[in-house]
Enzyme design. Structure first.
Site, PDB file in Angstrom:
ATOM      1  N   LYS A  51       0.841  -1.206   0.000  1.00 13.00           N
ATOM      2  CA  LYS A  51       0.000   0.000   0.000  1.00 13.00           C
ATOM      3  C   LYS A  51       0.875   1.255   0.000  1.00 13.00           C
ATOM      4  O   LYS A  51       2.081   1.166   0.300  1.00 13.00           O
ATOM      5  CB  LYS A  51      -0.911  -0.021   1.230  1.00 13.00           C
ATOM      6  CG  LYS A  51      -0.175   0.002   2.559  1.00 13.00           C
ATOM      7  CD  LYS A  51      -1.107  -0.374   3.714  1.00 13.00           C
ATOM      8  CE  LYS A  51      -0.381  -0.348   5.044  1.00 13.00           C
ATOM      9  NZ  LYS A  51      -1.196  -0.936   6.122  1.00 13.00           N
ATOM     10  N   TYR A 269      16.969  29.220  11.174  1.00 10.06           N
ATOM     11  CA  TYR A 269      15.745  29.928  11.562  1.00 10.06           C
ATOM     12  C   TYR A 269      15.496  29.821  13.061  1.00 10.06           C
ATOM     13  O   TYR A 269      15.693  28.749  13.647  1.00 10.06           O
ATOM     14  CB  TYR A 269      14.536  29.310  10.859  1.00 10.06           C
ATOM     15  CG  TYR A 269      14.365  29.694   9.417  1.00 10.06           C
ATOM     16  CD1 TYR A 269      14.191  31.027   9.037  1.00 10.06           C
ATOM     17  CD2 TYR A 269      14.328  28.711   8.427  1.00 10.06           C
ATOM     18  CE1 TYR A 269      14.009  31.362   7.702  1.00 10.06           C
ATOM     19  CE2 TYR A 269      14.140  29.037   7.102  1.00 10.06           C
ATOM     20  CZ  TYR A 269      13.985  30.367   6.735  1.00 10.06           C
ATOM     21  OH  TYR A 269      13.802  30.695   5.426  1.00 10.06           O
TER      22      TYR A 269
END
Ligand SMILES: *Cc1c(COP(=O)(O)O)cnc(C)c1O
Length: 381
Positions: A51, A269
């Protein structure tokens, strides 16, 4: 020069971008992992769960390799995945785990797909299809034994067993799914098994399936007629702290530049991490838009993921950006790292579970999030 010759002499698009982040998927390792599980659970049949694009690794390459290795039964989650898989494997048995969406029975029949029926309305629709087509089309029954996700309740399963004559089809498989088998000795696991045994006694002529990857590592009482491994095939750990099988994925990102920064300065950041010494940093060509979880970044309070660069483990520094991240290479010799060199995030030394743990998630989510802009290489079995 003909057009064909021109095409040959021009580099293929991926050669123009060979500085891109590179994902290598070892199909031979996937096949070997499947064979290891198959040998362990024999005489039970070993299927393959493919899957979500074979857990992000590429159903188009993975499923045919497993078919050639001997896998005959495959599980996907969605009808669309099953239709893709049918085109790849015309003769495989294909089950659709998420069941029968309303109004799709004709597509299941056309592509010879087997829904995993998990509710009375789904069973009713499949029976109607079989009645109208005057055919006994195989489908699986899913019974819920404690997960409360998909599947018939134990009472509904008992009711179906009593009313078998009313079913217009012969179930080809009866299955349930373990909720906690990845946690060693979790009490729910044997409870689910014993509830399932009670159900399978009501369907003595139907093949039974209980085990996911973790279940294959438990004793033979969990193997029954067919096992459904996923994550173990792809190099993840099935059970906490148990070693994985062979590693499958290698994820490598090139160094864009090497730079120096002073003690006390911050990186990235938010200035979440400060340097304790004058440092050398390697800036890498990979970020969270490539599926590298931002939560695997580093702060003063909590160290993040590590990479292998010039054969040494080095820590990430600061936050992971969209397309970039920084690694502390101060401990490596001055000239050990050069622009263009690769840093390894996943491979023989760093398995998927290690990276997942650093990001506060699981190997399944790391694999299924692997980015679309990697240059993908498949190593043939
Ligand atoms: C995904 C899934 C599996 C495979 O699980 P792994 O833990 O990856 O082995 C098996 N059965 C069902 C019902 C699933 O949804």
């Amino acid at each position: 020069m003909t057009a064909a010759q021109t095409a040959q002499t021009q580099p293929a698009p991926q050669d123009l971008h060979d500085t891109r982040t590179r994902l290598t998927i070892d199909l031979g390792a996937i096949v070997e992992n499947w064979k290891t599980i198959a040998a362990r659970v024999a005489p039970a049949e070993c299927s393959a769960v493919v899957k979500a694009n074979a857990y992000g690794l590429g159903i188009g390459q993975v499923a045919p390799a497993l078919w050639l290795a001997g896998a005959r039964t495959f599980f996907v989650a969605h009808l669309a995945e099953a239709i893709t898989l049918r085109a790849l494997l015309p003769e495989a048995v294909i089950y659709v785990l998420n069941g029968l969406p309303p109004g799709t029975t004709a597509q299941f029949a056309t592509h010879q797909l087997r829904p995993v029926l998990g509710s009375l309305p789904e069973i009713g629709e499949w029976s109607s299809l079989c009645r109208s087509m005057k055919a006994d089309l195989p489908a699986a029954l899913h019974v819920d034994t404690g997960m409360n996700r998909l599947g018939l309740s134990l009472e509904e399963a008992a009711h179906i067993a009593q009313e078998r004559a009313g079913l217009r089809f012969t179930p080809s498989l009866i299955m349930t799914h373990l909720a906690c088998a990845d946690t060693p000795d979790h009490p729910l696991t044997p409870i689910q098994r014993d509830r399932f045994f009670a159900v399978t006694r009501l369907f003595p002529d139907v093949r039974a399936s209980l085990a996911n990857s973790a279940g294959t590592q438990l004793d033979a009482s969990y193997h029954m007629d067919l096992v459904r491994p996923g994550i173990l095939l792809y190099g993840g750990r099935a059970i906490e702290h148990a070693p994985p099988l062979r590693p499958v994925v290698r994820l490598e990102a090139p160094v864009i530049q090497v730079r120096h920064a002073k003690a006390g300065e911050s990186v990235g950041y938010g200035a979440t991490e400060h340097l304790r010494r004058d440092s050398r940093l390697a800036i890498l060509h990979i970020g969270y838009a490539d599926g590298l979880f931002r939560a695997a970044g580093s702060t003063d309070a909590r160290k993040g993921a590590q990479v292998i660069i010039a054969d040494q483990r080095c820590p990430l520094v600061g936050r992971i950006s969209m397309d970039l991240c920084a690694v502390d290479i101060t401990d490596l010799p001055e000239d050990a790292v050069a622009r263009g060199m690769g840093a390894i995030f996943l491979g023989a030394c760093i398995d998927v579970d290690e990276l997942a743990q650093k990001a506060g998630t699981i190997s399944y989510e790391v694999l299924t999030s692997l980015g679309a802009r990697y240059q993908r290489h498949y190593l043939a079995p």
